[in-house]
Design a protein around this motif. Structure first.
Motif, short mmCIF file in Angstrom:
data_model
loop_
_atom_site.label_atom_id
_atom_site.label_comp_id
_atom_site.label_asym_id
_atom_site.label_seq_id
_atom_site.Cartn_x
_atom_site.Cartn_y
_atom_site.Cartn_z
N ASP A 23 -17.39 -1.43 -7.48
CA ASP A 23 -16.78 -0.78 -8.65
C ASP A 23 -16.86 0.75 -8.55
OD1 ASP A 23 -15.83 -1.07 -11.62
OD2 ASP A 23 -17.42 0.43 -11.64
N ILE A 24 -15.72 1.38 -8.79
CA ILE A 24 -15.63 2.83 -8.91
C ILE A 24 -14.87 3.13 -10.19
CG2 ILE A 24 -14.84 5.00 -7.89
CD1 ILE A 24 -14.95 3.68 -5.15
N HIS A 25 -15.59 3.45 -11.24
CA HIS A 25 -15.00 3.78 -12.53
C HIS A 25 -14.04 2.69 -13.04
CE1 HIS A 25 -16.92 7.63 -12.12
NE2 HIS A 25 -16.19 7.95 -11.05
N GLY A 26 -14.48 1.44 -12.93
CA GLY A 26 -13.72 0.34 -13.51
C GLY A 26 -12.69 -0.30 -12.59
N LYS A 27 -12.54 0.22 -11.38
CA LYS A 27 -11.60 -0.36 -10.43
C LYS A 27 -12.33 -0.58 -9.09
CE LYS A 27 -7.44 -0.30 -12.51
NZ LYS A 27 -7.81 0.22 -13.84
N PRO A 28 -11.96 -1.64 -8.35
CA PRO A 28 -12.60 -1.86 -7.05
C PRO A 28 -12.19 -0.78 -6.05
CG PRO A 28 -10.77 -3.37 -7.35
CD PRO A 28 -10.95 -2.67 -8.66
N MET A 29 -13.05 -0.54 -5.08
CA MET A 29 -12.80 0.51 -4.09
C MET A 29 -11.47 0.31 -3.38
SD MET A 29 -15.26 1.96 -1.09
CE MET A 29 -15.60 0.35 -0.42
N ILE A 30 -11.09 -0.93 -3.11
CA ILE A 30 -9.83 -1.19 -2.41
C ILE A 30 -8.63 -0.68 -3.20
CG2 ILE A 30 -9.47 -3.52 -3.35
CD1 ILE A 30 -8.96 -2.52 0.32
N TRP A 31 -8.73 -0.69 -4.52
CA TRP A 31 -7.65 -0.19 -5.38
C TRP A 31 -7.48 1.31 -5.17
CZ3 TRP A 31 -7.41 3.47 -9.29
CH2 TRP A 31 -6.25 3.47 -10.08
N TRP A 32 -8.58 2.03 -5.10
CA TRP A 32 -8.51 3.49 -4.92
C TRP A 32 -7.87 3.84 -3.58
CZ3 TRP A 32 -9.78 7.09 -8.60
CH2 TRP A 32 -10.46 6.62 -9.73
N THR A 33 -8.24 3.12 -2.54
CA THR A 33 -7.65 3.37 -1.23
C THR A 33 -6.16 3.05 -1.24
OG1 THR A 33 -9.76 2.79 -0.19
CG2 THR A 33 -7.83 2.87 1.23
N PHE A 34 -5.80 1.95 -1.88
CA PHE A 34 -4.39 1.55 -1.98
C PHE A 34 -3.57 2.62 -2.70
CE2 PHE A 34 -0.96 -0.64 -4.33
CZ PHE A 34 -0.28 -1.23 -3.28
N GLN A 35 -4.12 3.19 -3.77
CA GLN A 35 -3.40 4.23 -4.51
C GLN A 35 -3.11 5.45 -3.66
OE1 GLN A 35 -2.13 3.64 -7.58
NE2 GLN A 35 -3.01 1.59 -7.22
N LYS A 36 -4.02 5.78 -2.76
CA LYS A 36 -3.78 6.92 -1.86
C LYS A 36 -2.69 6.58 -0.84
CE LYS A 36 -6.92 9.39 -3.85
NZ LYS A 36 -8.17 9.81 -3.20
N ILE A 38 -0.16 4.38 -0.99
CA ILE A 38 1.20 4.20 -1.49
C ILE A 38 1.89 5.52 -1.82
CG2 ILE A 38 0.83 1.85 -2.34
CD1 ILE A 38 0.52 2.99 -5.16
N GLN A 39 1.13 6.61 -1.81
CA GLN A 39 1.75 7.93 -2.02
C GLN A 39 2.45 8.44 -0.77
OE1 GLN A 39 -0.72 10.86 -4.19
NE2 GLN A 39 -2.11 9.16 -4.69
N VAL A 40 2.24 7.75 0.34
CA VAL A 40 2.89 8.14 1.60
C VAL A 40 4.25 7.44 1.65
CG1 VAL A 40 2.73 8.16 4.11
CG2 VAL A 40 0.65 8.39 2.72
N LYS A 41 5.28 8.17 1.37
CA LYS A 41 6.63 7.59 1.22
C LYS A 41 7.21 7.10 2.55
CE LYS A 41 6.36 8.47 -3.11
NZ LYS A 41 5.99 7.34 -4.02
N GLU A 42 6.62 7.52 3.66
CA GLU A 42 7.12 7.06 4.96
C GLU A 42 6.84 5.58 5.20
OE1 GLU A 42 6.43 11.50 5.38
OE2 GLU A 42 5.47 9.80 4.37
N PHE A 43 5.90 5.01 4.46
CA PHE A 43 5.58 3.60 4.63
C PHE A 43 6.60 2.72 3.92
CE2 PHE A 43 0.86 4.99 4.70
CZ PHE A 43 0.96 5.32 6.04
N PHE A 44 7.10 1.71 4.62
CA PHE A 44 8.02 0.79 3.95
C PHE A 44 7.25 -0.27 3.17
CE2 PHE A 44 7.29 -1.71 7.83
CZ PHE A 44 7.31 -3.02 7.38
#
Length: 241
Positions: A23-36, A38-44
């Motif tokens: 847990d990191i502030h109410g969300k699992p660590m994998i969620w935080w990594t995923f949020q970073k 998906i900001q890379v628009k080059e990924f399909f």
């Protein structure tokens, strides 16, 4: 180019079991990594690759795409290689699930500008400034040529400063890029002597004379290897809540 981002997430970590769901502030660590990522628009597409249904279930509730892979993989590169057999792409970018502080702009820097012929393996690195961090064997240090080719990776402090102190140690960051040829080579090649000694997956390329490239990035990046690392990350991410 078609670029797929894969976030490998293993539940049964030796030093930190259940780490991706920490847990990191109410969300699992994998969620935080995923949020970073998906900001890379080059990924399909950005997808989590895991061997555990607990991670699949948590990701499903959070709307994170997942793929369930074999429990038999000895490391995350082989997990990515399995995904590459069912997901077609020009490049597969790995963002390790324990990198919740990684900057999207730094992830972008690993993406090649054009398709590559033959085996392609690319990595990111940053300078080490903290002596404690430099000595920590959990941090993989590396030496390079001027053109960004990696000479060697080690958990020891390399290079040894006998002749001069006028240099910076470099640390591998948990962002990697492979083409399908590299992943096929890796999955078909047995572990080498130095890979066994150092317990560093990527030495398999170097030990077999495959060119490995690395790009320097700015900014701190803290991989979560232990519960103590998690406390540091929670403190840093307080402003993003």
């Amino acid at each position: 180019m078609k670029i797929l981002c894969i976030i490998p997430a293993r539940y049964k970590s030796t030093r930190f079991p259940g780490k991706p769901l920490a847990d990191i502030h109410g969300k699992p660590m994998i969620w935080w990594t995923f949020q970073k990522a998906i900001q890379v628009k080059e990924f399909f597409e950005v997808i989590v690759a895991t061997d555990d249904n607990r991670i699949v279930e948590t990701c499903s509730k959070l709307g994170i795409p997942t793929i369930l892979t074999s429990e038999e993989h000895e490391n995350h590169v082989l997990r990515i290689a399995e995904v590459a057999t069912v997901k077609d792409a020009d490049y597969y970018v790995c963002v390790n699930g324990d990198e919740p502080l990684i900057l999207p702009d730094n992830i972008r820097k690993i993406i090649p500008r054009q398709k590559s012929n033959g085996c392609y393996a690319g990595y990111l690195m940053r300078e080490l400034t903290d002596p404690v961090e430099t000595m920590d064997p959990a941090n993989i240090k590396l030496t390079t040529l001027g053109n960004g080719t990696v000479i060697y990776m080690s958990r020891s402090v390399i290079p040894y400063p006998k002749g001069t102190l006028d240099f910076k140690y470099k640390k591998l960051i948990g962002v990697e890029c492979f083409n399908k040829e590299a992943l096929e080579f890796y999955s078909k090649t047995p572990m080498g002597e130095h890979e066994k000694i150092e317990d560093i997956d990527h030495l398999r390329f170097i030990e077999n004379n495959k060119k490995v490239l690395v790009t320097m990035v700015d900014g701190e990046s803290l991989s979560v290897d232990t519960p103590k690392d998690l406390e540091k990350v929670r403190s840093i991410l307080t402003n993003e809540v």
